[in-house]
Enzyme design. Sequence first.
Site, PDB file in Angstrom:
ATOM      1  N   ASP A 133     -39.641  19.799  24.038  1.00 49.27           N
ATOM      2  CA  ASP A 133     -39.599  20.699  22.825  1.00 49.27           C
ATOM      3  C   ASP A 133     -40.766  21.663  22.929  1.00 49.27           C
ATOM      4  OD1 ASP A 133     -39.278  20.791  20.262  1.00 49.27           O
ATOM      5  OD2 ASP A 133     -40.651  18.954  19.498  1.00 49.27           O
ATOM      6  N   ASN A 179     -28.391  18.662  16.797  1.00 43.48           N
ATOM      7  CA  ASN A 179     -28.563  20.011  16.938  1.00 43.48           C
ATOM      8  C   ASN A 179     -27.438  20.742  16.518  1.00 43.48           C
ATOM      9  OD1 ASN A 179     -30.365  19.446  20.168  1.00 43.48           O
ATOM     10  ND2 ASN A 179     -31.167  19.866  18.158  1.00 43.48           N
ATOM     11  N   THR A 215     -27.166  15.233  19.001  1.00 41.98           N
ATOM     12  CA  THR A 215     -26.108  15.067  17.780  1.00 41.98           C
ATOM     13  C   THR A 215     -26.572  15.950  16.648  1.00 41.98           C
ATOM     14  OG1 THR A 215     -26.746  12.934  17.321  1.00 41.98           O
ATOM     15  CG2 THR A 215     -24.880  13.178  18.722  1.00 41.98           C
ATOM     16  N   ARG A 239     -42.812  12.381  17.689  1.00 41.54           N
ATOM     17  CA  ARG A 239     -41.582  11.590  17.204  1.00 41.54           C
ATOM     18  C   ARG A 239     -40.793  11.349  18.359  1.00 41.54           C
ATOM     19  NH1 ARG A 239     -41.921  15.907  13.739  1.00 41.54           N
ATOM     20  NH2 ARG A 239     -40.664  17.170  14.845  1.00 41.54           N
ATOM     21  N   ARG A 253     -40.933  27.815  19.745  1.00 46.37           N
ATOM     22  CA  ARG A 253     -42.128  28.304  19.468  1.00 46.37           C
ATOM     23  C   ARG A 253     -42.833  29.220  20.448  1.00 46.37           C
ATOM     24  NH1 ARG A 253     -44.265  22.480  17.994  1.00 46.37           N
ATOM     25  NH2 ARG A 253     -42.174  22.031  18.887  1.00 46.37           N
ATOM     26  N   TRP A 254     -42.534  28.815  21.622  1.00 43.68           N
ATOM     27  CA  TRP A 254     -42.689  29.638  22.839  1.00 43.68           C
ATOM     28  C   TRP A 254     -42.357  30.957  22.635  1.00 43.68           C
ATOM     29  CZ3 TRP A 254     -40.274  32.229  26.588  1.00 43.68           C
ATOM     30  CH2 TRP A 254     -41.132  32.632  27.912  1.00 43.68           C
ATOM     31  N   ASN A 310     -39.350  24.994  22.872  1.00 42.19           N
ATOM     32  CA  ASN A 310     -38.841  26.378  23.287  1.00 42.19           C
ATOM     33  C   ASN A 310     -38.799  27.576  22.357  1.00 42.19           C
ATOM     34  OD1 ASN A 310     -38.051  24.937  25.520  1.00 42.19           O
ATOM     35  ND2 ASN A 310     -35.836  24.793  25.118  1.00 42.19           N
ATOM     36  N   ARG A 321     -43.044  13.734  25.516  1.00 43.66           N
ATOM     37  CA  ARG A 321     -42.586  14.899  24.517  1.00 43.66           C
ATOM     38  C   ARG A 321     -43.583  15.898  24.601  1.00 43.66           C
ATOM     39  NH1 ARG A 321     -39.442  14.571  18.864  1.00 43.66           N
ATOM     40  NH2 ARG A 321     -39.264  16.652  18.838  1.00 43.66           N
ATOM     41  N   ARG A 323     -35.248  33.313  20.508  1.00 38.68           N
ATOM     42  CA  ARG A 323     -35.160  31.827  20.533  1.00 38.68           C
ATOM     43  C   ARG A 323     -34.449  31.565  22.064  1.00 38.68           C
ATOM     44  NH1 ARG A 323     -36.744  27.959  17.102  1.00 38.68           N
ATOM     45  NH2 ARG A 323     -35.352  26.593  17.679  1.00 38.68           N
TER      46      ARG A 323
HETATM   47  C1  FPP Z   1     -36.500  21.877  21.865  1.00 34.49           C
HETATM   48  O1  FPP Z   1     -36.837  23.395  21.549  1.00 34.49           O
HETATM   49  C2  FPP Z   1     -35.380  22.059  22.977  1.00 34.49           C
HETATM   50  C3  FPP Z   1     -34.078  21.919  22.872  1.00 34.49           C
HETATM   51  C4  FPP Z   1     -33.526  21.828  21.370  1.00 34.49           C
HETATM   52  C5  FPP Z   1     -33.114  21.839  23.800  1.00 34.49           C
HETATM   53  C6  FPP Z   1     -33.719  21.566  25.303  1.00 34.49           C
HETATM   54  C7  FPP Z   1     -33.137  22.675  25.937  1.00 34.49           C
HETATM   55  C8  FPP Z   1     -33.488  23.048  27.115  1.00 34.49           C
HETATM   56  C9  FPP Z   1     -34.808  22.976  27.816  1.00 34.49           C
HETATM   57  C10 FPP Z   1     -32.613  24.222  27.890  1.00 34.49           C
HETATM   58  C11 FPP Z   1     -31.223  23.627  27.771  1.00 34.49           C
HETATM   59  C12 FPP Z   1     -31.129  22.600  29.161  1.00 34.49           C
HETATM   60  C13 FPP Z   1     -29.978  22.058  29.228  1.00 34.49           C
HETATM   61  C14 FPP Z   1     -29.859  21.187  30.337  1.00 34.49           C
HETATM   62  C15 FPP Z   1     -28.927  22.277  28.480  1.00 34.49           C
HETATM   63  P1  FPP Z   1     -36.786  23.755  20.127  1.00 34.49           P
HETATM   64  O2  FPP Z   1     -35.918  24.753  20.099  1.00 34.49           O
HETATM   65  O3  FPP Z   1     -36.655  22.709  19.226  1.00 34.49           O
HETATM   66  O4  FPP Z   1     -38.246  24.436  19.936  1.00 34.49           O
HETATM   67  P2  FPP Z   1     -39.199  24.592  18.619  1.00 34.49           P
HETATM   68  O5  FPP Z   1     -39.379  23.130  18.162  1.00 34.49           O
HETATM   69  O6  FPP Z   1     -40.436  25.311  19.053  1.00 34.49           O
HETATM   70  O7  FPP Z   1     -38.095  25.453  17.659  1.00 34.49           O
END
Ligand code: FPP
Length: 261
Positions: A32, A80, A78, A206, A36-37, A34, A200, A45
Site C-alpha cells: 500500500d 479496485n 475485486t 486493515r 501517496r508516494w 503507491n 501492510r 499515480r
Molecule cells: C496500493 O497503492 C497498491 C495497489 C492498489 C496495487 C499494488 C500494485 C503494485 C505494487 C504494482 C502492480 C503490481 C502487480 C503485480 C500488478 P494505492 O494506490 O492504494 O496507494 P494510496 O493508498 O497511497 O493511494
Amino acid sequence: MAPQPSLMPSLRQGTPNASSEGGPTHVAIIMDGNGRWAKAKGLPRSLGHQAGVAALKTIVEAAPALGIDRMTVFGFSTENWRRPAGEVSELMKLLKFYVRSDLERLRRAGVRVHILGRRTGLPADILETIDQAEQSTAANSRFHLQVAFNYGGQADIIDAARAFAEAVKAGQAEPGDLTEDNFQAYLSTANGPPPDLIIRTSGERRLSNFLLWEAAYAEFVFQDVLWPDYGPADLKAAIEEFRTRERRYGGTDVNDALATG
Ligand code: FPP
C-alpha cells in the site's frame, strides 16, 4: 471441479514455524501507498504503481535469503475496479509488464508463479499473460510467488462454497463432509500453506478483503513505509518483529500449560 488434496497443515494442530530459524516461511504483503508516494513527489499515480513494481522485484529477489519460500502479494483487488478506468488499465498493464520483464528470470531462479483470483472479467491479453506465467513456471518449486489479481477474500470464499455445492449436486460429496480442514482445498490458495506473516505498508491497519480465510492464525506487522520505498531492510525488520511473537493457535503458552499441570 474436484479439489486437490490438502497441503495446508491443520491450523488447529498448532503447527510451529517451519523454518529452523523461527520462520516465517510464507509472507503475504499488502503493498500500500503507491498513490501517496507519487503525490508526495508531485507525480501521477501511474508512476507510483510503476515504482511499486520495482519494489516488488527487489523484495522477491531478497526473500529466499531471508528464509521465505512463499510470498503472496495483493496486486489488484475485486474492489479496485471502482478506481478510475485509466488507473485500472494502468494496473492491468503493469501485471503484463512485470510478467514480460521478469518471467524468464523468475523461471530460471526456480520460482513458481500462481495468480490468485477470479478470471472472469479480465481482458483476454491479461488471461494470456496469466496462463503464460503459470504454465512456464509450473515445474518449479524452489519459491512460490502468488500474485492476487482480481482477488477478494470474500469472493474466493464464495467461489469455494459454490464449488463445494456443485460437488454435492454432482453426488461427489455430502453437505456434512465439509470441515474447516477440507474447505481450504476449494480456495485459490489450495496449493500451499497459509501465511505466517501478513505485512501492510503505508501505515494503514486493515486487511481490506485479503486472504480472509487464510489469515486465521497469521501474525500482522504494519509498517509506515510507503510501498515504493520498501526494501529488504524493511522486510528484515518485519521478520524480526514476527520472531518476537508467540504463536499459540488458540492454545496456551507451553510453559503456562506445564505450570498448571
Ligand atoms: C496500493 O497503492 C497498491 C495497489 C492498489 C496495487 C499494488 C500494485 C503494485 C505494487 C504494482 C502492480 C503490481 C502487480 C503485480 C500488478 P494505492 O494506490 O492504494 O496507494 P494510496 O493508498 O497511497 O493511494
